[in-house]
Design a protein around this motif. Structure first.
Motif, PDB file in Angstrom:
ATOM      1  N   ARG A 263       0.842  -1.193   0.000  1.00 42.40           N
ATOM      2  CA  ARG A 263       0.000   0.000   0.000  1.00 42.40           C
ATOM      3  C   ARG A 263       0.878   1.244   0.000  1.00 42.40           C
ATOM      4  NH1 ARG A 263      -5.083  -0.945   2.298  1.00 42.40           N
ATOM      5  NH2 ARG A 263      -5.466  -3.153   2.671  1.00 42.40           N
ATOM      6  N   PHE A 264       0.424   2.259  -0.686  1.00 39.63           N
ATOM      7  CA  PHE A 264       1.067   3.575  -0.555  1.00 39.63           C
ATOM      8  C   PHE A 264       0.359   4.316   0.574  1.00 39.63           C
ATOM      9  CE2 PHE A 264       1.868   2.695  -5.133  1.00 39.63           C
ATOM     10  CZ  PHE A 264       3.259   2.813  -5.127  1.00 39.63           C
ATOM     11  N   GLU A 265       1.139   4.852   1.508  1.00 37.66           N
ATOM     12  CA  GLU A 265       0.542   5.669   2.569  1.00 37.66           C
ATOM     13  C   GLU A 265       0.738   7.118   2.154  1.00 37.66           C
ATOM     14  OE1 GLU A 265      -0.814   3.946   5.022  1.00 37.66           O
ATOM     15  OE2 GLU A 265       0.052   2.000   4.462  1.00 37.66           O
ATOM     16  N   ILE A 266      -0.375   7.754   1.771  1.00 36.23           N
ATOM     17  CA  ILE A 266      -0.188   9.079   1.141  1.00 36.23           C
ATOM     18  C   ILE A 266      -0.762  10.261   1.924  1.00 36.23           C
ATOM     19  CG2 ILE A 266      -0.156   8.055  -1.163  1.00 36.23           C
ATOM     20  CD1 ILE A 266      -3.055   9.126  -1.481  1.00 36.23           C
ATOM     21  N   PRO A 267      -1.115  10.312   3.159  1.00 30.90           N
ATOM     22  CA  PRO A 267      -0.961   9.309   4.210  1.00 30.90           C
ATOM     23  C   PRO A 267      -2.110   8.313   4.296  1.00 30.90           C
ATOM     24  CG  PRO A 267      -1.738  11.352   5.126  1.00 30.90           C
ATOM     25  CD  PRO A 267      -1.578  11.579   3.680  1.00 30.90           C
ATOM     26  N   MET A 268      -3.276   8.560   3.691  1.00 30.40           N
ATOM     27  CA  MET A 268      -4.248   7.482   3.782  1.00 30.40           C
ATOM     28  C   MET A 268      -3.757   6.316   2.934  1.00 30.40           C
ATOM     29  SD  MET A 268      -5.540  10.375   2.150  1.00 30.40           S
ATOM     30  CE  MET A 268      -6.461  10.913   0.709  1.00 30.40           C
TER      31      MET A 268
ATOM     32  N   LEU B 282      11.658   5.189  -7.721  1.00 27.48           N
ATOM     33  CA  LEU B 282      10.273   5.334  -7.282  1.00 27.48           C
ATOM     34  C   LEU B 282      10.260   6.197  -6.017  1.00 27.48           C
ATOM     35  CD1 LEU B 282       7.281   4.366  -7.643  1.00 27.48           C
ATOM     36  CD2 LEU B 282       7.831   2.590  -5.983  1.00 27.48           C
ATOM     37  N   MET B 283       9.553   7.329  -6.086  1.00 27.95           N
ATOM     38  CA  MET B 283       9.463   8.210  -4.916  1.00 27.95           C
ATOM     39  C   MET B 283       8.171   7.920  -4.151  1.00 27.95           C
ATOM     40  SD  MET B 283      12.259   9.818  -5.302  1.00 27.95           S
ATOM     41  CE  MET B 283      12.205  11.125  -4.087  1.00 27.95           C
ATOM     42  N   GLN B 284       8.221   8.151  -2.844  1.00 23.84           N
ATOM     43  CA  GLN B 284       7.030   7.971  -2.016  1.00 23.84           C
ATOM     44  C   GLN B 284       6.007   9.049  -2.377  1.00 23.84           C
ATOM     45  OE1 GLN B 284       6.016   5.845   0.411  1.00 23.84           O
ATOM     46  NE2 GLN B 284       4.186   7.084   0.745  1.00 23.84           N
ATOM     47  N   PRO B 285       4.792   8.656  -2.841  1.00 24.49           N
ATOM     48  CA  PRO B 285       3.793   9.679  -3.150  1.00 24.49           C
ATOM     49  C   PRO B 285       3.196  10.252  -1.863  1.00 24.49           C
ATOM     50  CG  PRO B 285       2.877   7.494  -3.489  1.00 24.49           C
ATOM     51  CD  PRO B 285       4.313   7.302  -3.110  1.00 24.49           C
ATOM     52  N   TYR B 286       2.962  11.563  -1.840  1.00 28.47           N
ATOM     53  CA  TYR B 286       2.367  12.140  -0.618  1.00 28.47           C
ATOM     54  C   TYR B 286       1.487  13.335  -0.933  1.00 28.47           C
ATOM     55  CZ  TYR B 286       6.289  15.514  -0.835  1.00 28.47           C
ATOM     56  OH  TYR B 286       7.185  16.465  -1.214  1.00 28.47           O
ATOM     57  N   LEU B 287       0.551  13.550  -0.021  1.00 31.71           N
ATOM     58  CA  LEU B 287      -0.445  14.610  -0.185  1.00 31.71           C
ATOM     59  C   LEU B 287      -0.229  15.777   0.763  1.00 31.71           C
ATOM     60  CD1 LEU B 287      -3.891  12.799  -0.566  1.00 31.71           C
ATOM     61  CD2 LEU B 287      -3.046  14.651  -2.006  1.00 31.71           C
ATOM     62  N   VAL B 288       0.413  15.519   1.918  1.00 32.30           N
ATOM     63  CA  VAL B 288       0.533  16.568   2.928  1.00 32.30           C
ATOM     64  C   VAL B 288       1.907  17.201   2.838  1.00 32.30           C
ATOM     65  CG1 VAL B 288       0.506  17.097   5.383  1.00 32.30           C
ATOM     66  CG2 VAL B 288      -1.080  15.406   4.449  1.00 32.30           C
ATOM     67  N   GLN B 289       1.949  18.487   2.497  1.00 32.33           N
ATOM     68  CA  GLN B 289       3.229  19.167   2.367  1.00 32.33           C
ATOM     69  C   GLN B 289       3.681  19.714   3.710  1.00 32.33           C
ATOM     70  OE1 GLN B 289       5.281  19.330  -0.397  1.00 32.33           O
ATOM     71  NE2 GLN B 289       6.637  20.034   1.228  1.00 32.33           N
TER      72      GLN B 289
ATOM     73  N   ALA C 148       7.035  18.026   4.751  1.00 27.45           N
ATOM     74  CA  ALA C 148       7.382  16.778   4.074  1.00 27.45           C
ATOM     75  C   ALA C 148       8.590  16.985   3.183  1.00 27.45           C
ATOM     76  CB  ALA C 148       6.195  16.296   3.252  1.00 27.45           C
ATOM     77  N   SER C 149       9.499  16.005   3.168  1.00 31.44           N
ATOM     78  CA  SER C 149      10.598  16.053   2.203  1.00 31.44           C
ATOM     79  C   SER C 149      10.517  14.777   1.371  1.00 31.44           C
ATOM     80  CB  SER C 149      11.937  16.165   2.913  1.00 31.44           C
ATOM     81  OG  SER C 149      11.984  15.245   3.973  1.00 31.44           O
ATOM     82  N   PRO C 150      10.895  14.869   0.085  1.00 25.53           N
ATOM     83  CA  PRO C 150      10.771  13.710  -0.804  1.00 25.53           C
ATOM     84  C   PRO C 150      11.565  12.524  -0.268  1.00 25.53           C
ATOM     85  CG  PRO C 150      11.270  15.696  -2.042  1.00 25.53           C
ATOM     86  CD  PRO C 150      11.405  16.053  -0.601  1.00 25.53           C
ATOM     87  N   ARG C 151      11.000  11.354  -0.437  1.00 20.74           N
ATOM     88  CA  ARG C 151      11.671  10.158   0.061  1.00 20.74           C
ATOM     89  C   ARG C 151      11.641   9.101  -1.048  1.00 20.74           C
ATOM     90  NH1 ARG C 151      10.418   5.569   2.695  1.00 20.74           N
ATOM     91  NH2 ARG C 151       8.183   6.001   2.802  1.00 20.74           N
ATOM     92  N   LYS C 152      12.807   8.553  -1.328  1.00 25.54           N
ATOM     93  CA  LYS C 152      12.889   7.520  -2.346  1.00 25.54           C
ATOM     94  C   LYS C 152      12.454   6.191  -1.753  1.00 25.54           C
ATOM     95  CE  LYS C 152      16.577   5.031  -4.588  1.00 25.54           C
ATOM     96  NZ  LYS C 152      17.977   5.067  -4.984  1.00 25.54           N
ATOM     97  N   VAL C 153      11.604   5.468  -2.479  1.00 28.72           N
ATOM     98  CA  VAL C 153      11.181   4.156  -1.988  1.00 28.72           C
ATOM     99  C   VAL C 153      12.214   3.121  -2.407  1.00 28.72           C
ATOM    100  CG1 VAL C 153       9.366   2.415  -2.017  1.00 28.72           C
ATOM    101  CG2 VAL C 153       8.768   4.839  -2.137  1.00 28.72           C
ATOM    102  N   ARG C 154      12.507   3.065  -3.688  1.00 31.13           N
ATOM    103  CA  ARG C 154      13.518   2.126  -4.182  1.00 31.13           C
ATOM    104  C   ARG C 154      13.790   2.447  -5.646  1.00 31.13           C
ATOM    105  NH1 ARG C 154       8.688  -0.683  -4.537  1.00 31.13           N
ATOM    106  NH2 ARG C 154       8.738  -1.380  -2.387  1.00 31.13           N
TER     107      ARG C 154
END
Lengths: 522, 491
Positions: B311-316, B365-372, B385-391
């Motif tokens: 699951r992607f936590e985006i945060p939901m 692949l970067m972690q997708p997010y909605l809350v800045q 929020a700062s960008p985070r690489k997933v893999r």
């Protein structure tokens, strides 16, 4: 003893061994005045915080209300200073503070304006408080000696029984929330049981001081317990019957418990026989158990107490919803409370009367409630201290009984809302909304102040076999044999008048209070 | 009597101690349990009585609490009560309702919005000392209102979802789901009205309360060929110009079922073509065979690198996209069907957007997010929020090759409708069969500009949208993707 005691303790100490009459310098009651100012500041401060939090401003009538409360309290202080100058100095400030905090909370609930708060009426309760203080002043002013009450021992019994029975009289009796403990006279709703507890305390004190020997000494000893004779049980059975009648016919477990507890405590005080306590508890326990079996409303209370969080009992009509809602309120308050006007105390039914304790718990927190309990403890322990110090048996029993009845009422109310014991419908003394409760408890304060004045007044007792300088008390003492007995603290068959003579070393001041703590004890 | 008086005083002392203990028990020991009891309405009042922080998009609050004259103190209002705008943001904001619960950002950022988060302790301490009421923090989203509006408008009255992501960071720039709903009607305090509105939406056609972008599984159709191509390139045995079999019809291994191309077209007269060309014209038979050659395990491994199975936590939480697990049931014929995005493969629109985003971002692949940003009531930043690489989903060289192949799709393949003058758009269409006699779901995923990607987008239009049986991803979904890209690039 505290520094307060020395205000008048010191000159008495100086008299040790002197042959002159003790100097009768009246205490200035500075401590009481100071403590009253603290109590009024806290009470008025709470009132102001309520308004500032809920309205954002003080109402126009704020200063008029605050000043009238202050005027009443200071008026009481002046009356006490004039008529009972030696009386305990901490009782009045403690009670004024409790009353003030109670008024602030009622005002706070009234201002919330929610449907559950419709019954709250702070202005009305302020009037009752004023009436209570005035009544207390009148008692102190006109009752010059508490021993006068002893003349009305059996009158008090009849008054007490009539008061208890009044709510059952058709036409004036009222059933409110299942309990038939109200009467309705001339637009006023009163709870006569609140006044009956004073009448019973007077009756018990008078009856027991006269019959304590019979109750204590006659009868067989079984298994180390001194059992009373059957024929001495009569009045006790009457009181037991009256208590159970209250339980059965008026559905009021609390009042019933209060009367019987008062009687058992005073019986124990008078006879020093533990067997009476045991018999009393067994009789009440048996009666209550039978009532719980026979009457569904009593049994339901027990269920609510034991299984308050059970969903079925929680949702039941007349179930544990109210208790649990009160507990939720207290939990919301936590250690320091939400602050005045910041919580939701009005969500609890009767948040301004039966459940004012949880309302306070929500807004002033555990810290505040412990302070409130300590204030009550001060009042009760000062009452018991008065009983220790006073020289006549009637006064001892009356002061002890009145102090205990306040403690017991508090225990029943607070224990009920915190689920220590089953919930009953008593009101928190001085704080809960209700005219009868306020008037009755202010009368109790007046009586305690009157008795403590007598307990702490340095008396000019006979010195070295001489008759004392003939204060008013001398005359009274002659007509009251128990007085002398109490002074000696021995069994009454020892002639106490002779004892003083036979112990020339005993100075009057030692008899009064040798080290400020021994009272008249041996 | 003094002895008994002293004993009575001790009894009184014990009674008072018992009261102090019982009071402490309720207010301290049991307080947490009581405060969290479901029957405790104070929990709700406590939350409603405090000003809840706003949810901010751009500089405008899309959800805010306004004081009202009711016991609850505050009313949650979405998009200033404008039903159209409230619907546009509803899949992101969710709703905050006394009766119906809380969803989406309102739910996942609840502790910040109501001011109870651990990170806000300084603010709460200040409130305790100054006597101020607790106020919620504001939650600022990554959503770009212009892109959101463009996606909303482009989707029109069709059912479906659009997700736009900034490839280099994972910021979600737009998230649209249709049909939508007005959260204002669910947030009213009246139990009866809110309950009725909720029931009506539950029974409404097309599940308007579902955020299709993260919660609905669709067959990915030909967009899944990006995963096959990535797996092929990563295997080292294939290059973009490697020649692969592309038969007219392909018999699924172990069955008699014949797989055909869209419209029964012939992919190549020679029955062979380059990998790049197969992707450009979206040749089913070529990718079915490629899938069988690569094997289910290799494709699954590549899919999971793109985010399938988690699951992607985006945060939901988004729903996890599925690629079938290895096992006896996963026979070569199923592998072949899965390779063209049919059969047992199921993805969310967000997952498809993340495939494009990873390719656009050089394989990362970067972690997708909605809350800045979260700001406390005094506008201090509590969380940023700062960008985070997933893999690394694919290697940079694979990413580069895939980018070129996808540019080809838009330049002269199935995705020409996504062309923007002066911008290299990389894309892939998809047309997924659902059931017999039902119009297909149409897909388009793209990113642009190809050399310096600013946005990756995924569009799904259910059942062909307005074109119904005539629909293909290239005709229905590609123009929507183009509109979203144009909104981001400002053209």
């Amino acid at each position: 003893m505290s520094a307060l005691e020395n205000v008048h303790g010191a000159p008495v100490e100086d008299e040790r061994g002197a042959t002159v009459a003790p100097r009768q310098r009246r205490p200035l009651r500075i401590a009481e005045l100071f403590l009253l100012c603290v109590a009024l500041t806290a009470g008025v401060g709470a009132f102001a915080l309520v308004h500032l939090s809920l309205d954002g401003a003080l109402p126009g009538s704020f200063w008029a209300q605050s000043l009238s409360l202050a005027a009443l309290a200071l008026g009481a202080h002046i009356v006490v200073r004039l008529r009972a100058p030696w009386a305990d100095q901490t009782i009045l400030p403690a009670v004024v503070l409790l009353n003030g905090l109670g008024l602030a909370m009622i005002q706070r609930i009234q201002l919330s304006g929610t449907p559950g708060a419709e019954g709250a009426n702070a202005a009305r309760n302020m009037q009752w408080s004023a009436l209570g203080i005035i009544l207390a002043c009148l008692v102190i002013w006109f009752l010059k000696d508490h021993r006068l009450l002893r003349r009305y021992t059996y009158t008090a019994m009849i008054v007490g029984l009539v008061l208890v029975a009044l709510p059952l009289v058709p036409g004036i009796g009222q059933r409110i929330n299942g309990a038939q403990i109200w009467i309705h006279v001339g637009g006023l709703s009163l709870q006569p049981a609140e006044f009956a507890k004073i009448a019973f305390a007077v009756f018990f004190a008078g009856y027991l001081v006269a019959n304590r020997d019979t109750l204590a000494l006659a009868g067989k000893k079984v298994l180390g317990l001194q059992l009373p004779r059957l024929r001495d049980l009569g009045p006790i059975l009457i009181v037991w019957g009256a208590s159970l009648a209250v339980l059965v016919f008026q559905r009021d477990l609390g009042t019933s418990l209060l009367f019987f507890g008062l009687f058992v405590a005073m019986l124990y005080l008078a006879t020093e026989r533990f067997s009476w306590v045991l018999i009393g508890l067994l009789m009440f326990g048996g009666g209550a158990f039978a009532a719980a079996q026979a009457f569904p409303h009593v049994g339901a209370r027990i269920d609510v107490w034991l299984h308050a969080f059970d969903p079925e009992i929680y949702n039941r009509r007349g179930g544990s919803g109210q208790v649990v809602s009160g507990l939720f309120g207290m939990a919301n308050g936590g250690l320091f409370g939400t602050g005045w006007g910041e919580g939701y105390p009005y969500l609890v039914p009767f948040s301004f009367s039966d459940f004012i304790y949880t309302s306070l718990g929500e807004e002033i927190g555990l810290t505040g409630l412990l302070a409130v309990l300590l204030l009550y403890l001060i009042v009760v322990e000062r009452g018991l201290r008065t009983a220790l110090g006073v020289r006549d048996g009637f006064g001892k029993l009356l002061a002890g009984g009145l102090a205990f009845v306040v403690a017991l009422q508090l225990f029943v109310v607070v224990g009920g809302v915190t689920r220590l014991i089953p919930l009953t419908g008593l009101t928190l003394p001085f704080m809960a909304q209700g005219g009868s409760s306020l008037l009755a408890n202010w009368i109790i304060v007046a009586l305690l102040l009157r008795i403590s004045d007598s307990a702490r007044r340095p008396s000019a007792l006979p010195v070295r076999g001489q008759v004392g300088p003939g204060r008013k008390a001398t005359g009274t003492r002659e007509e009251d044999g128990d007085d002398a007995y109490a002074r000696g603290g021995h069994e009454p068959d020892v002639e106490t008048g002779a004892r003083v003579v036979s112990r020339p070393g005993t100075t009057p001041t030692e008899i009064v209070r040798p080290h400020g703590d021994q009272g008249g004890d041996r | 009597m003094n002895t008994t008086l002293r004993r009575l005083a001790s009894v009184v002392m014990v009674m008072f101690l018992a009261l102090m203990v019982s009071t402490s028990w309720v207010q301290y020991v049991q307080a947490d349990k009581l405060n969290n009891d479901n029957r405790n309405v104070r929990k709700i009042y406590r939350e409603y009585g405090n000003a809840r922080g706003p949810i901010v998009v751009g500089d405008q609050p899309v959800a805010a609490s306004t004081p009202v004259d009711s016991p609850f103190g505050y009313q949650r209002v979405y998009a200033d009560g404008d039903p159209q705008r409230a619907q546009m943001y509803a899949p992101v904001t969710g709703f905050y309702s006394l009766v119906n619960g809380t969803t989406m950002i309102e739910r996942s950022e609840n502790s910040f919005l109501n001011g109870q988060a651990d990170a806000l302790w300084v603010s709460r301490l200040q409130n305790l000392l100054t006597g101020r009421k607790t106020e919620g923090s504001s939650v600022e989203l990554t959503i770009d209102p212009a892109v959101q509006q463009a996606a909303w408008d482009a989707l029109g009255d069709q059912r479906g979802a659009v997700v736009a992501v900034e490839p280099s960071t994972g910021k979600i720039l737009a998230m649209v789901s249709k049909p939508s709903y007005d959260p204002n009607v669910l947030a009213v305090h009246s139990t009866r009205e809110a309950g009725a509105a909720y029931q009506e939406l539950l029974n409404a056609d097309g599940n308007p309360m579902t955020n299709r972008a993260i919660s609905t599984h669709y067959p990915p159709g030909s967009t899944f060929k990006l995963v096959d191509a990535a797996a092929a390139l990563e295997s080292g045995t294939y290059q973009a110009d490697s020649s692969i079999p592309a038969p007219h019809r392909y018999t699924l291994p172990g069955t008699r079922t014949e797989l055909r191309n869209f419209g029964d077209e012939v992919c190549s007269p020679t029955d062979e073509m380059s990998l790049a060309d197969a992707l450009r014209i979206s040749c089913n038979t070529a990718f079915a065979d490629l899938g069988v050659q690569l094997g289910g395990d290799a494709i699954r491994e590549q899919a999971e690198k793109f985010g399938f199975g988690s699951r992607f936590e985006i945060p939901m939480s988004s729903a996890a996209s599925n690629y079938p697990a290895a096992g006896d049931a996963f026979t070569p014929d199923r592998v072949a069907l899965s390779a063209i995005g049919q059969g047992d493969v199921a993805t969310t629109p967000l997952q498809v957007a993340m495939i494009s985003a990873a390719i656009a971002n050089g394989g990362e692949l970067m972690q997708p997010y909605l809350v800045q940003t979260v700001r406390d009531p005094s506008l201090e930043v509590v969380q940023d929020a700062s960008p985070r690489k997933v893999r690394d989903a694919v290697s940079p060289s694979t990413a580069s090759a895939l980018t070129d192949m996808m540019v080809g799709v838009v330049r002269n393949g199935t995705g020409t409708a996504a062309q923007i003058p002066g911008v290299d758009v990389a894309g892939k269409s998809g047309t997924a069969q659902t059931a017999p006699n039902t119009p297909p779901h149409t897909w388009f995923t793209a990113f642009a500009p190809a050399q310096d990607p600013q946005v990756a987008v995924a569009v799904v239009v259910e059942n062909g949208g307005t074109l119904s049986n005539e629909a293909t991803g290239g005709r229905v979904a590609a123009p929507i993707a183009r509109a979203v890209i144009q909104a981001v690039l400002g053209r």
